[in-house]
Design an enzyme around this catalytic site. Structure first.
Site, PDB file in Angstrom:
ATOM      1  N   CYS A   2       0.862  -1.174   0.000  1.00 23.14           N
ATOM      2  CA  CYS A   2       0.000   0.000   0.000  1.00 23.14           C
ATOM      3  C   CYS A   2       0.902   1.229   0.000  1.00 23.14           C
ATOM      4  CB  CYS A   2      -0.933   0.093   1.192  1.00 23.14           C
ATOM      5  SG  CYS A   2      -2.040  -1.283   1.409  1.00 23.14           S
ATOM      6  N   ARG A  27       3.794  -0.532  -4.915  1.00 22.76           N
ATOM      7  CA  ARG A  27       3.601  -1.083  -3.571  1.00 22.76           C
ATOM      8  C   ARG A  27       2.234  -1.751  -3.424  1.00 22.76           C
ATOM      9  NH1 ARG A  27       7.045   1.167   0.445  1.00 22.76           N
ATOM     10  NH2 ARG A  27       5.497   0.532   1.944  1.00 22.76           N
ATOM     11  N   TRP A  74      -3.107  -2.539  -1.479  1.00 29.02           N
ATOM     12  CA  TRP A  74      -2.825  -3.964  -1.681  1.00 29.02           C
ATOM     13  C   TRP A  74      -3.656  -4.660  -0.615  1.00 29.02           C
ATOM     14  CZ3 TRP A  74      -0.791  -8.087   1.107  1.00 29.02           C
ATOM     15  CH2 TRP A  74      -0.326  -9.174   0.359  1.00 29.02           C
ATOM     16  N   ASN A 100      -1.658   2.186   5.996  1.00 30.02           N
ATOM     17  CA  ASN A 100      -0.863   1.009   5.603  1.00 30.02           C
ATOM     18  C   ASN A 100      -0.648   0.167   6.843  1.00 30.02           C
ATOM     19  OD1 ASN A 100      -0.536   2.143   3.128  1.00 30.02           O
ATOM     20  ND2 ASN A 100       1.635   2.628   3.362  1.00 30.02           N
ATOM     21  N   GLY A 101      -0.609  -1.141   6.678  1.00 31.50           N
ATOM     22  CA  GLY A 101      -0.353  -2.009   7.830  1.00 31.50           C
ATOM     23  C   GLY A 101      -1.575  -2.855   8.138  1.00 31.50           C
ATOM     24  N   GLU A 481      16.183 -18.494  -7.516  1.00 30.30           N
ATOM     25  CA  GLU A 481      15.875 -17.120  -7.923  1.00 30.30           C
ATOM     26  C   GLU A 481      15.303 -17.075  -9.347  1.00 30.30           C
ATOM     27  OE1 GLU A 481      15.419 -14.465  -6.458  1.00 30.30           O
ATOM     28  OE2 GLU A 481      15.683 -12.871  -7.914  1.00 30.30           O
ATOM     29  N   LYS A 485      11.621 -15.643 -10.224  1.00 29.33           N
ATOM     30  CA  LYS A 485      11.385 -14.569 -11.195  1.00 29.33           C
ATOM     31  C   LYS A 485      10.308 -14.995 -12.176  1.00 29.33           C
ATOM     32  CE  LYS A 485      12.669 -12.006  -9.565  1.00 29.33           C
ATOM     33  NZ  LYS A 485      13.345 -11.687  -8.368  1.00 29.33           N
ATOM     34  N   GLU A 488       6.794 -15.214 -10.505  1.00 27.97           N
ATOM     35  CA  GLU A 488       6.293 -13.903 -10.071  1.00 27.97           C
ATOM     36  C   GLU A 488       5.655 -13.114 -11.208  1.00 27.97           C
ATOM     37  OE1 GLU A 488       8.947 -11.907  -6.535  1.00 27.97           O
ATOM     38  OE2 GLU A 488       9.923 -12.132  -8.470  1.00 27.97           O
ATOM     39  N   HIS A 504      15.388 -37.390  -6.357  1.00 26.57           N
ATOM     40  CA  HIS A 504      14.621 -37.827  -5.190  1.00 26.57           C
ATOM     41  C   HIS A 504      13.173 -37.350  -5.239  1.00 26.57           C
ATOM     42  CE1 HIS A 504      18.265 -39.358  -3.456  1.00 26.57           C
ATOM     43  NE2 HIS A 504      18.857 -38.189  -3.622  1.00 26.57           N
ATOM     44  N   LYS A 603       5.801  -4.676  -3.861  1.00 23.07           N
ATOM     45  CA  LYS A 603       7.251  -4.499  -3.791  1.00 23.07           C
ATOM     46  C   LYS A 603       7.766  -4.633  -2.367  1.00 23.07           C
ATOM     47  CE  LYS A 603      11.242  -3.357  -5.356  1.00 23.07           C
ATOM     48  NZ  LYS A 603      11.891  -4.514  -5.983  1.00 23.07           N
TER      49      LYS A 603
HETATM   50  C1  G6P Z   1       8.493  -8.876  -1.660  1.00 23.31           C
HETATM   51  C2  G6P Z   1       9.013  -8.541  -3.038  1.00 23.31           C
HETATM   52  C3  G6P Z   1      10.255  -9.370  -3.348  1.00 23.31           C
HETATM   53  C4  G6P Z   1      11.296  -9.167  -2.261  1.00 23.31           C
HETATM   54  C5  G6P Z   1      10.743  -9.479  -0.875  1.00 23.31           C
HETATM   55  C6  G6P Z   1      11.703  -9.053   0.229  1.00 23.31           C
HETATM   56  O1  G6P Z   1       7.984 -10.160  -1.653  1.00 23.31           O
HETATM   57  O2  G6P Z   1       8.010  -8.771  -4.012  1.00 23.31           O
HETATM   58  O3  G6P Z   1      10.783  -8.978  -4.591  1.00 23.31           O
HETATM   59  O4  G6P Z   1      12.396  -9.984  -2.511  1.00 23.31           O
HETATM   60  O5  G6P Z   1       9.529  -8.742  -0.670  1.00 23.31           O
HETATM   61  O6  G6P Z   1      11.850  -7.666   0.170  1.00 23.31           O
HETATM   62  P1  G6P Z   1      13.046  -6.855   0.788  1.00 23.31           P
HETATM   63  O7  G6P Z   1      12.725  -5.424   0.482  1.00 23.31           O
HETATM   64  O8  G6P Z   1      13.018  -7.127   2.270  1.00 23.31           O
HETATM   65  O9  G6P Z   1      14.304  -7.315   0.172  1.00 23.31           O
END
Ligand code: G6P
Length: 608
Positions: A2, A27, A74, A100-101, A481, A485, A488, A504, A603
């Protein structure tokens, strides 16, 4: 998650608020709204959808009000629709709030307030705060907020305006970021500096349990226990260019391509080639504790957790110190064994992730030394850790983290080298590693030049609904990773696995419909990974391999390859992840996905 932005000044508030929301949209982006003073009234506009939908709603209006608050959401409590969009109001419609929160005790508070006659309109936890303020209202919001918020359990960054007190914005923070921007005869309130950077870079960070009153000509901050707090104005060095797309169609692509520079910025001034080490000023105070520690814990979430895994391999190999990596969300709730003086590294791009913050607090409570590895300067983790290292990757806006990951790994490699050299790593090895570190940005640049090749691979991958990513050693976290990606941003189900572990379980999934992406660059486990590829081929799987330039053996075994330049094994993740980032991007584009704002994600996840 948010985003909040507020403005009070001489200019029309609506355009400033809409502009701020657009910069915060990464966000959260399922609904948006704003409220502002207009003549002697208060106007509230909100809608399901993106900020552009809100903009559309306001298109033919010519409101002239010069103070207001806005929010992009969000969803946590209540589906994304117009009613649940912020701002929310009390029964009278006069006290108006964006938040927010998460309010953890909202259902108890709601029941209590309903019994007191309050009528709720939305399913959100936020609305409870508006009614709580109404219930406690003493004629002054600045005085009422501490009393009302004392009843709230959970986290908030919030801004409030009221028809009863025109031309003032009130705000409060507990566990969710908030800052004031100071312009000329104007002030801003925002959850993220990106929202207001266009107007000012004079920032006042709000701490937990602080209450703010903003007027056109000044601001006051006090604690929830009603003590005046004097605040420092800080100049931040990020500028607007750094958060714009600069001709790229998406932030994600811009940030992938920026890595040749962001990695240079991460290294800048830190390499000491003569002594084969690095200088990390942020850690100077804790050098001895680091050197003498027998165990280091690293905690993080998401992509940052993947970089932590690589950090584990790096620090154990170069410095010989045992490392444990923990998901922050697990760490804080599972009674971790931490002794007084233990070292806990906390990695976070945003420095605001609620789970990571929680883990940091838990580690501090138990007496650990907490060292932050953050990107956002002045973020909560950066401020509340005992010391730390900035990765200096510059603002990362794309929801899928890319340049922060490579810079985090680079910082971890530097920490490992520094610790190694303080311990037993010989000078010649140190010199070699420092040189290799310095060459990384050039290698990344070379990979980026071959973007076209990845685009071709993406064409075929985009038609599948599943994918498996395999790697070993340093490249196992790279497989994780790469898979993260892809899922996501393209919504293709993807799993990362240690290549040898495949037999396994996941091997059962292999057939001609299961593309397997193997990170198979030359290292100590090269021969082994060749056998893993052979196992996949024997089961009709199709293999795309990331290989060291000139590798013919794996080329023969694979259906497709992508060549990367050679570097030291423990730095290879930084080079090898680049094609995987590009691959995810192009696959998502092929599938018509919203790359910068993938569904359901945010984000910076500031809720638990
Ligand atoms: C969210 C984002 C990810 C990020 C994670 C941790 O899930 O979508 O891209 O890796 O938070 O965020 P940070 O800001 O703590 O690295």
């Amino acid at each position: 998650m948010c985003g909040i932005v507020g403005y009070i000044g001489k200019n029309r508030a609506v355009p400033v608020l809409i502009d701020g929301l657009k910069r915060l949209e990464y966000r959260g982006y399922d609904s948006a709204g704003l409220a502002f003073f207009e003549n002697s009234g208060l106007i509230i506009k909100k809608t399901k959808g993106k900020v552009r939908d809100l903009e559309e709603l306001l298109k033919n209006s010519s409101y002239s009000g010069t103070a207001g608050i806005a929010h992009t959401r969000w969803a946590t409590h209540g589906v994304p629709n117009r009613i649940n969009a912020h701002p929310h109001t009390d029964c009278s419609g006069e006290i108006t709030i964006v938040h927010n929160g998460i309010i953890e005790n909202y259902s108890a508070l709601k029941k209590y307030l309903e019994n007191r006659g309050h009528v709720f309109k939305s399913d959100t936890d936020t609305e409870v705060i508006a009614h709580l303020i109404e219930e406690n209202y003493s004629g002054s919001l600045f005085d009422t907020l501490p009393a009302a918020l004392a009843e709230v359990e959970g986290t908030y960054g919030l801004a409030v305006i009221s028809k009863k007190e025109p031309d003032r914005i009130f705000a409060a923070r507990k566990g969710s970021p908030l800052l004031i921007g100071k312009g000329k005869d104007e002030f801003f309130i925002a959850s993220d500096v990106a929202a207001i950077l266009r107007y000012t870079n004079e920032i006042i960070y709000i701490e937990d349990d602080e209450i703010v009153e903003l007027k056109r000509d000044g601001f006051s901050v006090k604690s929830t226990s009603n003590k005046k707090v004097s605040k420092k104005v800080q100049q931040i060095s990020w500028n607007l260019d750094m958060i714009e797309k600069e001709g790229f169609p998406h932030f994600m692509l811009k940030e992938i391509f920026e890595q040749k520079t962001s990695l240079r910025n991460t290294l800048r001034g830190r390499l000491n080639h003569e002594e084969g080490t690095v200088r990390l000023d942020g850690l100077l105070e804790y050098t001895n504790q680091l050197k003498n520690s027998s165990r280091i814990i690293i905690t993080a979430c998401g992509t940052s957790w993947h970089s932590a895994l690589i950090g584990e391999y790096l620090i154990e190999e170069l410095a010989g110190i045992a490392v444990e990596v923990e998901y922050a969300s697990e760490f804080r709730y599972r009674s971790p064994i931490i002794n007084e003086g233990d070292i806990v590294f906390v990695i976070s791009q945003s420095g605001e992730t609620a789970d990571t913050l929680g883990a940091m607090k838990e580690a501090k409570r138990k007496g650990a030394i907490v060292l932050g590895i953050c990107n956002v300067v002045g973020s909560t983790i950066a401020r509340e850790s005992d010391a730390g290292v900035y990765i200096h990757a510059g603002p990362e806006i794309g929801v899928a983290s890319t340049k922060a990951f490579t810079s985090q790994v680079l910082v971890l490699a530097m920490i490992a080298l520094m610790l190694g050299r303080m311990k037993n790593l010989p000078l010649e090895s140190g010199i070699k590693i420092a040189k290799a570190l310095g060459e990384i940005p050039d290698l990344v640049e070379r990979v980026l030049k071959k973007d076209k090749e990845i685009k071709e691979i993406a064409l075929s991958l985009s038609k599948h609904s599943n994918a498996l990513y395999l790697g070993r050693g340093y490249n196992f976290p790279v497989a994780l990773e790469g898979a993260l990606k892809l899922k996501e941003i393209s919504y293709i189900h993807a799993e990362g696995y240690p290549a040898a572990e495949m037999k396994h379980g996941p091997i059962a999934l292999i057939d001609k419909n299961m593309p397997v992406i193997v990170i198979a660059t030359k290292d100590a486990v090269y021969e082994k990974i060749m056998s893993n590829i052979a196992e996949i081929k024997a089961r009709n799987g199709s293999v795309i391999s990331i290989v060291t330039r000139g590798d013919e053996k794996i080329k023969e075994l694979s259906d497709g390859i992508f060549e990367v330049p050679e570097t030291m094994t423990f730095l290879s993740p930084i080079v090898n992840v680049i094609p995987l980032q590009l691959l995810a991007y192009h696959v998502a584009m092929e599938r018509g996905c919203d790359v910068d704002q993938p569904r359901n994600l945010a984000k910076s996840v500031t809720v638990e």
